[in-house]
Design an enzyme around this catalytic site. Structure first.
Site, short mmCIF file in Angstrom:
data_model
loop_
_atom_site.label_atom_id
_atom_site.label_comp_id
_atom_site.label_asym_id
_atom_site.label_seq_id
_atom_site.Cartn_x
_atom_site.Cartn_y
_atom_site.Cartn_z
N ASP A 185 0.82 -1.22 0.00
CA ASP A 185 0.00 0.00 0.00
C ASP A 185 0.85 1.26 0.00
OD1 ASP A 185 -2.27 -1.45 0.15
OD2 ASP A 185 -2.61 -1.14 2.29
N LYS B 45 -3.18 3.75 -2.61
CA LYS B 45 -4.29 4.64 -2.93
C LYS B 45 -3.91 6.01 -2.43
CE LYS B 45 -7.41 0.91 -2.08
NZ LYS B 45 -7.87 0.22 -0.88
N MET C 71 -7.93 8.95 9.16
CA MET C 71 -8.52 9.42 7.89
C MET C 71 -9.55 10.53 8.13
SD MET C 71 -9.18 5.70 6.12
CE MET C 71 -9.73 4.90 7.61
N1 SAH Z 1 -3.75 0.27 9.11
C1 SAH Z 1 -3.29 1.61 9.33
C2 SAH Z 1 -4.37 2.64 9.09
C3 SAH Z 1 -4.83 2.71 7.64
S1 SAH Z 1 -6.02 3.94 7.38
C4 SAH Z 1 -2.72 1.72 10.75
O1 SAH Z 1 -2.88 0.79 11.55
O2 SAH Z 1 -2.09 2.72 11.05
C5 SAH Z 1 -5.02 5.31 6.83
C6 SAH Z 1 -4.97 6.38 7.89
O3 SAH Z 1 -4.09 6.00 8.93
C7 SAH Z 1 -4.43 7.73 7.41
O4 SAH Z 1 -5.39 8.50 6.75
C8 SAH Z 1 -4.03 8.35 8.73
O5 SAH Z 1 -5.14 8.82 9.42
C9 SAH Z 1 -3.48 7.14 9.48
N2 SAH Z 1 -2.02 7.02 9.29
C10 SAH Z 1 -1.35 6.03 8.70
N3 SAH Z 1 -0.02 6.22 8.78
C11 SAH Z 1 0.14 7.38 9.45
C12 SAH Z 1 1.28 8.12 9.90
N4 SAH Z 1 2.52 7.71 9.64
N5 SAH Z 1 1.05 9.26 10.59
C13 SAH Z 1 -0.19 9.69 10.86
N6 SAH Z 1 -1.30 9.03 10.47
C14 SAH Z 1 -1.13 7.88 9.80
#
Ligand code: SAH
Length: 389
Positions: free
Chosen positions: A36, A58, A173
């Protein structure tokens, strides 16, 4: 028939070292890796150069591979008897659609395992100096998506329960709906002075944070132009940042450094990381200059997501090979324009300066000198990159 296997692996939130040992081992032995956008691209340098890499990242509003295609891709390779790693940002079980994808494997009698990862909600918070629970300030936390919407386009959340039932709330998100999130929480009983923190690109050196209250955060976020990927953290625990902010105060915080060189600088690389930089040491070899798909993909992704803002060219040979590589890879030269170059020899510096690049010269690959050289520039990047408003 030989059976393949699918491993759903959590890549962690960004910092390369935040993948699990099990996840890393599987990545190293995978035949196919489907990854991803929010996976740190440099993790892919751990894969075998023969592995097939499939990007299904995405970007908001830009879908590269649709969910059905991703699922097809998983099945095709597993049915051929291959080891497939489905690499997902953070933890696959947190807004990662692992349920749907694993269910599909089960339906098709394909073996699978799920390897959890560190989720961005707690990791980005902690790298910003905020534990999501605290004995005195918070006995519970909830993770909520700001993405799933009702017909009127607002997040589908039971606001009155959420506002009252938990101490700390982490929205994923949610940036697009920040005004709704803060209004609804106030409307359903949270004080407008409740502390709130936004953390963008958490755990990367370029992590940015904006702190405010439910009443002030929208204006501050707009000013700082915080966008996804960012988490929104609401609750009294945010106050702890004032005491526990350990991450973005280091001398090289905000630096994403590319070191394209065939020389092994392991010790220096770990020192640069210790100083706060993200380091992408890229093993360019003159004989291997013809494009290796994996290396090209990684470099392109690093530039596209602006993970690199500093490039260390330690010898004139590195300089020549780097630009030849960029030329062959088709990476847009514009993405280099905003980078700072560190070089160790005069000729390289002259060439780079003539081409209009921002350069610093140090006498050798010495971490202290590099840190010193970058110090004046650090002050300039401090606000936009680290900026806690
Ligand atoms: N599975 C992922 C989340 C996926 S949804 C997890 O456990 O972190 C995608 C959302 O995750 C983004 O829109 C943001 O809100 C958050 N996100 C993912 N990586 C991030 C990062 N390095 N810093 C801040 N927010 C993050």
């Amino acid at each position: 028939m030989i059976q393949g296997k699918v491993y759903f692996v959590g890549a962690g939130p960004g910092d390369l070292d935040l993948i699990t040992v099990k996840g890393l081992r599987l990545l190293q032995k995978a035949d196919v890796v489907i990854f991803d956008r929010l996976v740190n691209p440099f993790l892919l340098m751990e894969t075998s150069p023969e592995a097939k890499l499939v990007y299904c990242g995405k970007q908001p509003c830009k879908h590269t591979l649709r969910q059905e295609d991703i699922q097809k891709e998983l099945l095709i390779h597993a049915k051929k008897g291959l080891t497939v790693v489905r690499l997902k940002g953070g933890d696959p079980s947190v807004f990662g659609r692992v349920g749907e994808e694993a269910e599909l494997c089960a339906q098709h009698l394909i073996k699978y395992e799920i390897i959890p990862g560190i989720t961005s909600g707690s990791a980005a918070s902690m790298y910003a100096g905020v534990p999501v629970t605290h004995r005195k300030l918070s006995g519970s936390f909830a993770t909520v998506t700001g993405h799933t919407c009702t017909k009127d386009g607002k997040p589908a959340v039971n606001w009155s329960s959420l506002a009252k039932a938990v101490d700390t709330i982490v929205f994923y998100m949610g940036m697009k709906h920040l005004p709704t999130i803060s209004n609804e929480l106030i409307h359903h009983g949270r004080s407008k002075d409740t502390p709130i923190l936004l953390v963008q690109w958490g755990t990367y050196s370029k992590q940015r944070t904006v702190e405010g209250t439910l009443a002030t955060i929208v204006a501050k976020a707009e000013l700082a132009q915080i966008q996804n990927p960012a988490i929104i953290l609401v609750g009294e625990v945010v106050k702890l940042r004032a005491k526990l902010n350990w991450f973005d105060q280091r001398p090289l915080s905000g630096r994403g450094m590319l070191i394209p060189t065939a020389t092994d600088f392991c010790e220096e690389v770990s020192q640069l990381k210790e100083q706060g930089a993200d380091v992408y040491a890229y093993p360019f070899l003159s004989q291997a200059i013809q494009m290796n798909h994996r290396d090209q993909l990684v470099l392109t992704r690093l530039f596209e997501d602006e993970h690199i803002n500093t490039i260390c060219l330690l010898t004139y040979q590195d300089y020549l090979e780097f630009f030849e590589y960029i030329d062959l890879s088709g990476i847009n030269m514009d993405s280099l324009q905003t980078c700072t170059f560190i070089c160790c020899d005069h000729t390289t510096r002259v060439h780079l300066s003539e081409a209009g690049f921002n350069t610093y010269q140090v006498s050798a690959m010495n971490v202290e000198r590099i840190t010193e050289a970058l110090l004046p520039a650090q002050i300039q990047i401090a606000e936009p990159l680290r900026g806690s408003l």
